[in-house]
Design a protein around this motif. Structure first.
Motif, PDB file in Angstrom:
ATOM      1  N   TYR A  81       5.058   4.943  -5.925  1.00 23.87           N
ATOM      2  CA  TYR A  81       5.296   5.002  -7.226  1.00 23.87           C
ATOM      3  C   TYR A  81       4.478   6.032  -7.709  1.00 23.87           C
ATOM      4  O   TYR A  81       4.892   6.654  -8.674  1.00 23.87           O
ATOM      5  N   ASP A  82       3.311   6.305  -7.317  1.00 23.86           N
ATOM      6  CA  ASP A  82       2.315   7.613  -7.860  1.00 23.86           C
ATOM      7  C   ASP A  82       3.202   8.979  -7.713  1.00 23.86           C
ATOM      8  O   ASP A  82       3.310   9.614  -8.440  1.00 23.86           O
ATOM      9  N   HIS A  83       3.754   8.993  -6.455  1.00 22.74           N
ATOM     10  CA  HIS A  83       4.425  10.163  -6.160  1.00 22.74           C
ATOM     11  C   HIS A  83       5.707  10.394  -6.958  1.00 22.74           C
ATOM     12  O   HIS A  83       5.996  11.362  -7.594  1.00 22.74           O
ATOM     13  N   ALA A  84       6.496   9.334  -7.396  1.00 30.81           N
ATOM     14  CA  ALA A  84       7.469   9.092  -8.227  1.00 30.81           C
ATOM     15  C   ALA A  84       7.223   9.421  -9.798  1.00 30.81           C
ATOM     16  O   ALA A  84       7.894  10.298 -10.325  1.00 30.81           O
ATOM     17  N   VAL A  85       6.036   9.234 -10.149  1.00 25.28           N
ATOM     18  CA  VAL A  85       5.601   9.650 -11.441  1.00 25.28           C
ATOM     19  C   VAL A  85       5.211  11.043 -11.290  1.00 25.28           C
ATOM     20  O   VAL A  85       5.870  12.052 -12.378  1.00 25.28           O
ATOM     21  N   ARG A  86       4.580  11.683 -10.355  1.00 27.42           N
ATOM     22  CA  ARG A  86       4.432  13.050 -10.054  1.00 27.42           C
ATOM     23  C   ARG A  86       5.997  13.765 -10.106  1.00 27.42           C
ATOM     24  O   ARG A  86       6.132  14.922 -10.865  1.00 27.42           O
ATOM     25  N   ALA A  87       6.753  13.249  -9.551  1.00 30.17           N
ATOM     26  CA  ALA A  87       8.350  13.845  -9.364  1.00 30.17           C
ATOM     27  C   ALA A  87       8.780  13.784 -10.792  1.00 30.17           C
ATOM     28  O   ALA A  87       9.460  15.064 -11.224  1.00 30.17           O
ATOM     29  N   ALA A  88       8.780  13.020 -11.600  1.00 29.48           N
ATOM     30  CA  ALA A  88       9.282  12.821 -12.841  1.00 29.48           C
ATOM     31  C   ALA A  88       8.569  14.015 -13.610  1.00 29.48           C
ATOM     32  O   ALA A  88       9.216  14.316 -14.626  1.00 29.48           O
ATOM     33  N   GLU A  89       7.312  14.199 -13.570  1.00 28.82           N
ATOM     34  CA  GLU A  89       6.634  15.140 -14.303  1.00 28.82           C
ATOM     35  C   GLU A  89       7.147  16.472 -14.124  1.00 28.82           C
ATOM     36  O   GLU A  89       7.281  17.398 -14.610  1.00 28.82           O
ATOM     37  N   MET A  90       7.290  16.654 -12.732  1.00 23.29           N
ATOM     38  CA  MET A  90       7.817  17.976 -12.241  1.00 23.29           C
ATOM     39  C   MET A  90       9.483  18.203 -12.934  1.00 23.29           C
ATOM     40  O   MET A  90       9.634  19.287 -13.041  1.00 23.29           O
ATOM     41  N   ILE A  91      10.091  17.225 -13.145  1.00 19.31           N
ATOM     42  CA  ILE A  91      11.505  17.188 -13.453  1.00 19.31           C
ATOM     43  C   ILE A  91      11.465  17.650 -14.730  1.00 19.31           C
ATOM     44  O   ILE A  91      12.080  18.482 -15.237  1.00 19.31           O
ATOM     45  N   LEU A  92      10.590  17.130 -15.579  1.00 20.04           N
ATOM     46  CA  LEU A  92      10.424  17.007 -17.093  1.00 20.04           C
ATOM     47  C   LEU A  92       9.950  18.472 -17.264  1.00 20.04           C
ATOM     48  O   LEU A  92      10.361  19.155 -18.338  1.00 20.04           O
ATOM     49  N   SER A  93       9.272  19.160 -16.207  1.00 21.78           N
ATOM     50  CA  SER A  93       8.632  20.685 -16.869  1.00 21.78           C
ATOM     51  C   SER A  93       9.660  21.666 -15.880  1.00 21.78           C
ATOM     52  O   SER A  93       9.237  22.727 -15.743  1.00 21.78           O
ATOM     53  N   GLY A  94      10.990  21.128 -15.478  1.00 19.30           N
ATOM     54  CA  GLY A  94      11.843  22.259 -15.282  1.00 19.30           C
ATOM     55  C   GLY A  94      11.793  22.546 -13.633  1.00 19.30           C
ATOM     56  O   GLY A  94      12.352  23.557 -13.414  1.00 19.30           O
ATOM     57  N   ARG A  95      11.057  21.658 -13.113  1.00 22.12           N
ATOM     58  CA  ARG A  95      10.904  22.120 -11.620  1.00 22.12           C
ATOM     59  C   ARG A  95      11.355  21.181 -10.697  1.00 22.12           C
ATOM     60  O   ARG A  95      10.692  20.690  -9.590  1.00 22.12           O
ATOM     61  N   ILE A  96      12.810  20.668 -10.927  1.00 25.02           N
ATOM     62  CA  ILE A  96      13.497  19.688  -9.954  1.00 25.02           C
ATOM     63  C   ILE A  96      13.571  20.270  -8.600  1.00 25.02           C
ATOM     64  O   ILE A  96      13.207  19.464  -7.767  1.00 25.02           O
ATOM     65  N   GLY A  97      13.683  21.498  -8.421  1.00 21.37           N
ATOM     66  CA  GLY A  97      13.801  22.072  -7.096  1.00 21.37           C
ATOM     67  C   GLY A  97      12.443  21.697  -6.388  1.00 21.37           C
ATOM     68  O   GLY A  97      12.407  21.426  -5.143  1.00 21.37           O
ATOM     69  N   ASP A  98      11.310  22.061  -6.953  1.00 19.96           N
ATOM     70  CA  ASP A  98       9.961  21.854  -6.529  1.00 19.96           C
ATOM     71  C   ASP A  98       9.639  20.496  -6.000  1.00 19.96           C
ATOM     72  O   ASP A  98       9.068  20.152  -4.987  1.00 19.96           O
ATOM     73  N   ALA A  99      10.146  19.439  -6.897  1.00 19.77           N
ATOM     74  CA  ALA A  99      10.106  17.984  -6.842  1.00 19.77           C
ATOM     75  C   ALA A  99      10.835  17.776  -5.342  1.00 19.77           C
ATOM     76  O   ALA A  99      10.356  17.074  -4.652  1.00 19.77           O
ATOM     77  N   MET A 100      12.207  18.352  -5.370  1.00 16.57           N
ATOM     78  CA  MET A 100      12.796  18.097  -4.276  1.00 16.57           C
ATOM     79  C   MET A 100      12.003  18.784  -2.858  1.00 16.57           C
ATOM     80  O   MET A 100      11.917  17.979  -1.755  1.00 16.57           O
ATOM     81  N   THR A 101      11.696  19.842  -3.098  1.00 19.06           N
ATOM     82  CA  THR A 101      10.947  20.411  -1.729  1.00 19.06           C
ATOM     83  C   THR A 101       9.575  19.483  -1.373  1.00 19.06           C
ATOM     84  O   THR A 101       9.435  19.293  -0.280  1.00 19.06           O
ATOM     85  N   LYS A 145       0.875  -1.017   0.106  1.00 23.09           N
ATOM     86  CA  LYS A 145      -0.155  -0.135  -0.155  1.00 23.09           C
ATOM     87  C   LYS A 145       0.798   1.141   0.008  1.00 23.09           C
ATOM     88  O   LYS A 145       0.623   2.154  -0.619  1.00 23.09           O
ATOM     89  N   MET A 146       1.976   1.418   0.802  1.00 17.62           N
ATOM     90  CA  MET A 146       2.792   2.338   0.885  1.00 17.62           C
ATOM     91  C   MET A 146       3.591   2.679  -0.437  1.00 17.62           C
ATOM     92  O   MET A 146       3.682   3.739  -0.998  1.00 17.62           O
ATOM     93  N   MET A 147       3.927   1.237  -1.161  1.00 18.79           N
ATOM     94  CA  MET A 147       4.798   1.619  -2.388  1.00 18.79           C
ATOM     95  C   MET A 147       3.874   1.903  -3.523  1.00 18.79           C
ATOM     96  O   MET A 147       4.422   2.885  -4.354  1.00 18.79           O
ATOM     97  N   GLU A 148       2.559   1.686  -3.537  1.00 22.93           N
ATOM     98  CA  GLU A 148       1.815   2.271  -4.706  1.00 22.93           C
ATOM     99  C   GLU A 148       1.657   3.728  -4.451  1.00 22.93           C
ATOM    100  O   GLU A 148       1.553   4.271  -5.562  1.00 22.93           O
ATOM    101  N   GLU A 149       1.472   4.235  -3.303  1.00 20.29           N
ATOM    102  CA  GLU A 149       1.539   5.562  -2.934  1.00 20.29           C
ATOM    103  C   GLU A 149       2.902   6.246  -3.378  1.00 20.29           C
ATOM    104  O   GLU A 149       3.092   7.281  -4.288  1.00 20.29           O
TER     105      GLU A 149
END
Length: 194
Positions: A163-183, A157-161
């Protein structure tokens, strides 16, 4: 163009294991963006698509974890991407709680053999990465047995969440927002506040 490489081991018997967290994130990105990751090239399964307005190659190296760098080096050379800015590596981390993320722009391998091999093949350790926590190895366990083992139902259950957060983080990095993803994701989870 970006390459997002999720690390893991090929073969059915490794599906769902701790070491295949990177593959799981690639599968979720592929599902969300309708990218078929089924072409066999550069010792990887790859798929091409667009995420957050960026052309991407989703890659699952088929070299087994400890030789991941062979496939990633080949992909970088062929597609001529700048590994310092256009490569994102997603992989498991036993130093983080299940599902917790740690995003970095660079860093050492931290004892992870797949990352050691990538650093050796790239000749440097400056590339964005998303580490997905799989939980600490219990005392007395063999490390290889642990990372090739499966999650408990509670951990799943924790891993599913995660993985979803990792997808969102990848999207943020792709849109030039790695700093926001780290925060957003590099803070410890407080289970009492969830």
């Amino acid at each position: 163009m970006f390459i997002i490489a999720g690390l893991g081991n090929p073969e059915k018997r490794y599906e769902g294991t701790r070491h295949n967290a990177g593959f799981e994130v690639i599968d979720r990105l592929a599902d969300k963006y309708n990218i078929a990751v089924d072409a066999k090239k550069h010792r990887a399964l790859i798929g091409k698509g667009v995420i957050e307005g960026q052309k991407v190659i989703l890659a699952k190296p088929q070299t087994y974890m400890n030789l991941s760098g062979e496939s990633i080096r080949s992909l970088i050379d062929y597609y001529r991407v700048d590994e310092e800015h256009e490569l994102i590596v997603v992989y498991d981390d036993i130093n983080l709680e299940p599902g917790q993320l740690r995003i970095r722009e660079k860093g050492s391998a931290g004892g992870h053999n797949g990352i050691k091999n990538i650093i050796a093949h790239l000749g440097g350790q400056v590339f964005p990465r998303i580490r997905v926590g799989v939980g600490e190895k219990p005392k007395g366990y063999d490390l290889a047995d642990y990372v090739l083992g499966h999650f408990s139902s509670g951990e799943k259950k924790m891993m599913e969440e995660g993985y979803d957060h990792a997808v969102r983080a990848a999207e943020m990095i792709l849109s030039g927002r790695i700093g926001d993803a780290m925060t957003e994701y590099n803070r410890k989870k407080n289970r009492n506040n969830e």
